[in-house]
Design a protein around this motif. Structure first.
Motif, mmCIF file in Angstrom:
data_model
loop_
_atom_site.group_PDB
_atom_site.id
_atom_site.type_symbol
_atom_site.label_atom_id
_atom_site.label_comp_id
_atom_site.label_asym_id
_atom_site.label_seq_id
_atom_site.Cartn_x
_atom_site.Cartn_y
_atom_site.Cartn_z
ATOM 1 N N VAL A 173 37.101 -42.224 -5.028
ATOM 2 C CA VAL A 173 38.543 -42.474 -5.012
ATOM 3 C C VAL A 173 38.823 -43.942 -4.709
ATOM 4 C CG1 VAL A 173 40.696 -41.966 -3.766
ATOM 5 C CG2 VAL A 173 39.171 -40.104 -4.447
ATOM 6 N N LEU A 174 38.129 -44.509 -3.746
ATOM 7 C CA LEU A 174 38.327 -45.928 -3.425
ATOM 8 C C LEU A 174 37.907 -46.822 -4.589
ATOM 9 C CD1 LEU A 174 37.191 -46.142 0.302
ATOM 10 C CD2 LEU A 174 39.517 -46.330 -0.604
ATOM 11 N N ALA A 175 36.802 -46.492 -5.235
ATOM 12 C CA ALA A 175 36.349 -47.288 -6.373
ATOM 13 C C ALA A 175 37.384 -47.243 -7.496
ATOM 14 C CB ALA A 175 34.996 -46.774 -6.872
ATOM 15 N N ARG A 176 37.937 -46.071 -7.773
ATOM 16 C CA ARG A 176 38.971 -45.967 -8.814
ATOM 17 C C ARG A 176 40.207 -46.774 -8.424
ATOM 18 N NH1 ARG A 176 38.266 -44.198 -13.756
ATOM 19 N NH2 ARG A 176 40.266 -43.148 -13.732
ATOM 20 N N GLY A 177 40.559 -46.754 -7.128
ATOM 21 C CA GLY A 177 41.703 -47.536 -6.661
ATOM 22 C C GLY A 177 41.471 -49.028 -6.825
ATOM 23 N N VAL A 178 40.284 -49.486 -6.493
ATOM 24 C CA VAL A 178 39.958 -50.903 -6.629
ATOM 25 C C VAL A 178 39.973 -51.306 -8.099
ATOM 26 C CG1 VAL A 178 38.107 -52.595 -6.346
ATOM 27 C CG2 VAL A 178 38.691 -51.056 -4.464
ATOM 28 N N ILE A 179 39.402 -50.467 -8.967
ATOM 29 C CA ILE A 179 39.400 -50.761 -10.403
ATOM 30 C C ILE A 179 40.832 -50.837 -10.923
ATOM 31 C CG2 ILE A 179 38.811 -49.801 -12.676
ATOM 32 C CD1 ILE A 179 36.214 -48.754 -11.367
ATOM 33 N N THR A 180 41.675 -49.934 -10.489
ATOM 34 C CA THR A 180 43.077 -49.948 -10.911
ATOM 35 C C THR A 180 43.763 -51.226 -10.446
ATOM 36 O OG1 THR A 180 43.120 -47.535 -10.804
ATOM 37 C CG2 THR A 180 45.256 -48.666 -10.842
ATOM 38 N N ILE A 226 42.366 -54.113 -9.802
ATOM 39 C CA ILE A 226 41.825 -55.241 -10.569
ATOM 40 C C ILE A 226 42.453 -55.268 -11.966
ATOM 41 C CG2 ILE A 226 39.731 -56.132 -11.678
ATOM 42 C CD1 ILE A 226 38.177 -55.157 -9.208
ATOM 43 N N GLU A 227 42.614 -54.137 -12.596
ATOM 44 C CA GLU A 227 43.247 -54.073 -13.925
ATOM 45 C C GLU A 227 44.698 -54.526 -13.868
ATOM 46 O OE1 GLU A 227 42.643 -50.090 -15.254
ATOM 47 O OE2 GLU A 227 40.561 -50.454 -15.852
ATOM 48 N N ILE A 228 45.407 -54.128 -12.807
ATOM 49 C CA ILE A 228 46.800 -54.541 -12.660
ATOM 50 C C ILE A 228 46.885 -56.039 -12.428
ATOM 51 C CG2 ILE A 228 48.820 -54.367 -11.140
ATOM 52 C CD1 ILE A 228 48.108 -51.413 -10.745
#
Length: 80
Positions: free
Chosen positions: A66-73, A75-77
Motif C-alpha cells: 500500500v505504501l509503495a502504491r502511494g509513493v508511486i502515485t 511520484i506520478e502526480i
C-alpha cells in the motif's frame, strides 16, 4: 525367632496395603497425564508463535504494498 531377626522379604511379614498402592498408582497416572498436558501445551504455544509471526509478516507485506502504491502515485502526480 522374631520377625525383625528373620531373613527374607519384608513382604512376607507386612500386610499388603491396597489403598496405598491404589493411591500411588493414581498419583503416577495423574503425573503422566499432567506431563502430557504440559507437553501438548508447549506444542500449541509454539504453533501459535509461528502463526503470529506469519500473520505479522503478512500485515507488513500488505502495508508495504500500500505504501509503495502511494509513493508511486505521488511520484506520478509530481511528474505531470
Amino acid at each position: 525367632m522374631s520377625k525383625a531377626g528373620a531373613g527374607g522379604s519384608r513382604f512376607l511379614y507386612e500386610p499388603f496395603d491396597e489403598t496405598n498402592a491404589r493411591l500411588a498408582t493414581h498419583e503416577a497416572v495423574l503425573a503422566e497425564r499432567w506431563n502430557g498436558l504440559e507437553r501438548r501445551l508447549e506444542q500449541i504455544e509454539t504453533s501459535l508463535e509461528r502463526m503470529e509471526r506469519r500473520l505479522w509478516l503478512a500485515v507488513f507485506g500488505v502495508v508495504s504494498v500500500v505504501l509503495a502504491r502511494g509513493v508511486i502515485t505521488l511520484i506520478e502526480i509530481a511528474n505531470t
